[in-house]
Motif scaffolding. Structure first.
Motif, PDB file in Angstrom:
ATOM      1  N   ALA A  73       0.835  -1.202   0.000  1.00  0.00           N
ATOM      2  CA  ALA A  73       0.000   0.000   0.000  1.00  0.00           C
ATOM      3  C   ALA A  73       0.872   1.255   0.000  1.00  0.00           C
ATOM      4  O   ALA A  73       0.592   2.218  -0.718  1.00  0.00           O
ATOM      5  CB  ALA A  73      -0.932  -0.004   1.209  1.00  0.00           C
ATOM      6  N   VAL A  74       1.939   1.241   0.788  1.00  0.00           N
ATOM      7  CA  VAL A  74       2.839   2.397   0.820  1.00  0.00           C
ATOM      8  C   VAL A  74       3.555   2.542  -0.523  1.00  0.00           C
ATOM      9  O   VAL A  74       3.719   3.653  -1.033  1.00  0.00           O
ATOM     10  CB  VAL A  74       3.845   2.279   1.993  1.00  0.00           C
ATOM     11  N   LEU A  75       3.977   1.432  -1.119  1.00  0.00           N
ATOM     12  CA  LEU A  75       4.620   1.499  -2.440  1.00  0.00           C
ATOM     13  C   LEU A  75       3.679   2.119  -3.465  1.00  0.00           C
ATOM     14  O   LEU A  75       4.096   2.941  -4.286  1.00  0.00           O
ATOM     15  CB  LEU A  75       5.056   0.114  -2.904  1.00  0.00           C
ATOM     16  N   ASN A  76       2.411   1.725  -3.424  1.00  0.00           N
ATOM     17  CA  ASN A  76       1.438   2.298  -4.358  1.00  0.00           C
ATOM     18  C   ASN A  76       1.276   3.788  -4.136  1.00  0.00           C
ATOM     19  O   ASN A  76       1.140   4.557  -5.091  1.00  0.00           O
ATOM     20  CB  ASN A  76       0.086   1.590  -4.223  1.00  0.00           C
ATOM     21  N   ASP A  77       1.284   4.207  -2.884  1.00  0.00           N
ATOM     22  CA  ASP A  77       1.165   5.637  -2.601  1.00  0.00           C
ATOM     23  C   ASP A  77       2.421   6.391  -3.032  1.00  0.00           C
ATOM     24  O   ASP A  77       2.332   7.465  -3.613  1.00  0.00           O
ATOM     25  CB  ASP A  77       0.904   5.843  -1.109  1.00  0.00           C
ATOM     26  N   LEU A  78       3.592   5.833  -2.748  1.00  0.00           N
ATOM     27  CA  LEU A  78       4.847   6.482  -3.127  1.00  0.00           C
ATOM     28  C   LEU A  78       4.996   6.565  -4.646  1.00  0.00           C
ATOM     29  O   LEU A  78       5.604   7.490  -5.166  1.00  0.00           O
ATOM     30  CB  LEU A  78       6.038   5.736  -2.527  1.00  0.00           C
ATOM     31  N   LYS A  79       4.439   5.592  -5.334  1.00  0.00           N
ATOM     32  CA  LYS A  79       4.524   5.569  -6.799  1.00  0.00           C
ATOM     33  C   LYS A  79       3.831   6.780  -7.411  1.00  0.00           C
ATOM     34  O   LYS A  79       4.248   7.279  -8.449  1.00  0.00           O
ATOM     35  CB  LYS A  79       3.889   4.270  -7.292  1.00  0.00           C
ATOM     36  N   THR A  80       2.802   7.292  -6.744  1.00  0.00           N
ATOM     37  CA  THR A  80       2.055   8.426  -7.276  1.00  0.00           C
ATOM     38  C   THR A  80       2.611   9.768  -6.798  1.00  0.00           C
ATOM     39  O   THR A  80       2.102  10.813  -7.200  1.00  0.00           O
ATOM     40  CB  THR A  80       0.566   8.330  -6.873  1.00  0.00           C
ATOM     41  N   SER A  81       3.632   9.740  -5.966  1.00  0.00           N
ATOM     42  CA  SER A  81       4.208  10.971  -5.432  1.00  0.00           C
ATOM     43  C   SER A  81       4.915  11.770  -6.528  1.00  0.00           C
ATOM     44  O   SER A  81       5.473  11.205  -7.465  1.00  0.00           O
ATOM     45  CB  SER A  81       5.214  10.627  -4.331  1.00  0.00           C
ATOM     46  N   SER A  82       4.907  13.077  -6.372  1.00  0.00           N
ATOM     47  CA  SER A  82       5.627  13.924  -7.326  1.00  0.00           C
ATOM     48  C   SER A  82       7.133  13.746  -7.207  1.00  0.00           C
ATOM     49  O   SER A  82       7.879  14.119  -8.106  1.00  0.00           O
ATOM     50  CB  SER A  82       5.262  15.393  -7.093  1.00  0.00           C
ATOM     51  N   LEU A  83       7.592  13.165  -6.104  1.00  0.00           N
ATOM     52  CA  LEU A  83       9.028  12.931  -5.914  1.00  0.00           C
ATOM     53  C   LEU A  83       9.507  11.670  -6.630  1.00  0.00           C
ATOM     54  O   LEU A  83      10.701  11.474  -6.790  1.00  0.00           O
ATOM     55  CB  LEU A  83       9.338  12.826  -4.422  1.00  0.00           C
ATOM     56  N   ALA A  84       8.581  10.814  -7.034  1.00  0.00           N
ATOM     57  CA  ALA A  84       8.955   9.581  -7.727  1.00  0.00           C
ATOM     58  C   ALA A  84       9.362   9.901  -9.161  1.00  0.00           C
ATOM     59  O   ALA A  84       8.650  10.589  -9.882  1.00  0.00           O
ATOM     60  CB  ALA A  84       7.796   8.596  -7.715  1.00  0.00           C
ATOM     61  N   THR A  85      10.513   9.394  -9.547  1.00  0.00           N
ATOM     62  CA  THR A  85      10.968   9.585 -10.912  1.00  0.00           C
ATOM     63  C   THR A  85      10.355   8.516 -11.808  1.00  0.00           C
ATOM     64  O   THR A  85       9.745   7.556 -11.323  1.00  0.00           O
ATOM     65  CB  THR A  85      12.506   9.494 -11.004  1.00  0.00           C
ATOM     66  N   ARG A  86      10.533   8.677 -13.090  1.00  0.00           N
ATOM     67  CA  ARG A  86      10.034   7.675 -14.040  1.00  0.00           C
ATOM     68  C   ARG A  86      10.679   6.321 -13.758  1.00  0.00           C
ATOM     69  O   ARG A  86      10.022   5.282 -13.822  1.00  0.00           O
ATOM     70  CB  ARG A  86      10.319   8.140 -15.467  1.00  0.00           C
ATOM     71  N   GLU A  87      11.969   6.331 -13.410  1.00  0.00           N
ATOM     72  CA  GLU A  87      12.671   5.083 -13.105  1.00  0.00           C
ATOM     73  C   GLU A  87      12.101   4.426 -11.847  1.00  0.00           C
ATOM     74  O   GLU A  87      11.992   3.209 -11.773  1.00  0.00           O
ATOM     75  CB  GLU A  87      14.174   5.330 -12.933  1.00  0.00           C
ATOM     76  N   ASP A  88      11.749   5.241 -10.840  1.00  0.00           N
ATOM     77  CA  ASP A  88      11.148   4.707  -9.622  1.00  0.00           C
ATOM     78  C   ASP A  88       9.814   4.040  -9.930  1.00  0.00           C
ATOM     79  O   ASP A  88       9.536   2.938  -9.448  1.00  0.00           O
ATOM     80  CB  ASP A  88      10.931   5.821  -8.587  1.00  0.00           C
TER      81      ASP A  88
END
Length: 172
Positions: A73-88
């Motif tokens: 669940a946290v990974l899914n939330d972090l994936k949508t963060s503006s801090l996540a890069t395309r590689e992330d």
């Protein structure tokens, strides 16, 4: 123009432009300081994002299904963060694809992993209790979300009615 004319011309230039250049120098210094501050702030936010991502990656690989659910669940939330890069985002998608293959590889029956010292684990199959079935469905949903391209935040992090929050999922 000889050296005799240079110094009076330089003095006239200095009298005219030094009062203008002083405030411009202060403004330039303030702008550099501001952009340095913004860069440091962004780097600090990114570093904290990565600390959360590391925790979520570790938790998602846990043998405890509730901790694994919280990590996904946290990974899914972090994936949508503006801090996540395309590689992330691509890394998280690949993790989701791998997790989905592992879940599908287990077949339609239930599997329960029991962690053993030294990193080994045993897998037991058997009838699935209702609570475990709900947990397995939630795990599948989180894995599908992680493997897919959907950018919506996780309901487990939002604490919507009827679903556990991350703290509740982690503490059980």
């Amino acid at each position: 123009m000889g050296w005799g004319d240079f110094w009076p011309a330089a003095a006239g230039w200095a009298i005219t432009w030094i009062p203008v250049l002083g405030p411009l120098g202060i403004l330039a210094t303030a702008l550099v300081a501001y952009f340095a501050y913004r860069q440091k702030l962004e780097a600090d936010r990114r570093a904290q994002w990565w600390v959360r991502a590391q925790w979520a990656l570790e938790a998602s690989l846990s043998a405890n299904p509730r901790r694994s659910l919280a990590g996904l669940a946290v990974l899914n939330d972090l994936k949508t963060s503006s801090l996540a890069t395309r590689e992330d985002r691509e890394l998280f998608r690949l993790i989701g694809v791998t997790a989905r293959e592992e879940l599908l590889g287990g077949g339609s029956g239930s599997t329960v992993r029991e962690a053993r010292p030294g990193g080994a684990s045993t897998v037991e199959s058997g009838p699935m209790p209702a609570a475990t079935s709900v947990l397995a469905d939630a795990l599948r949903e989180q894995v599908e979300k992680l493997a897919g391209e959907a950018g919506e935040p996780s309901p487990f992090l939002l604490g919507t009615s009827g679903t556990p929050t991350v703290g509740e999922a982690q503490n059980h």
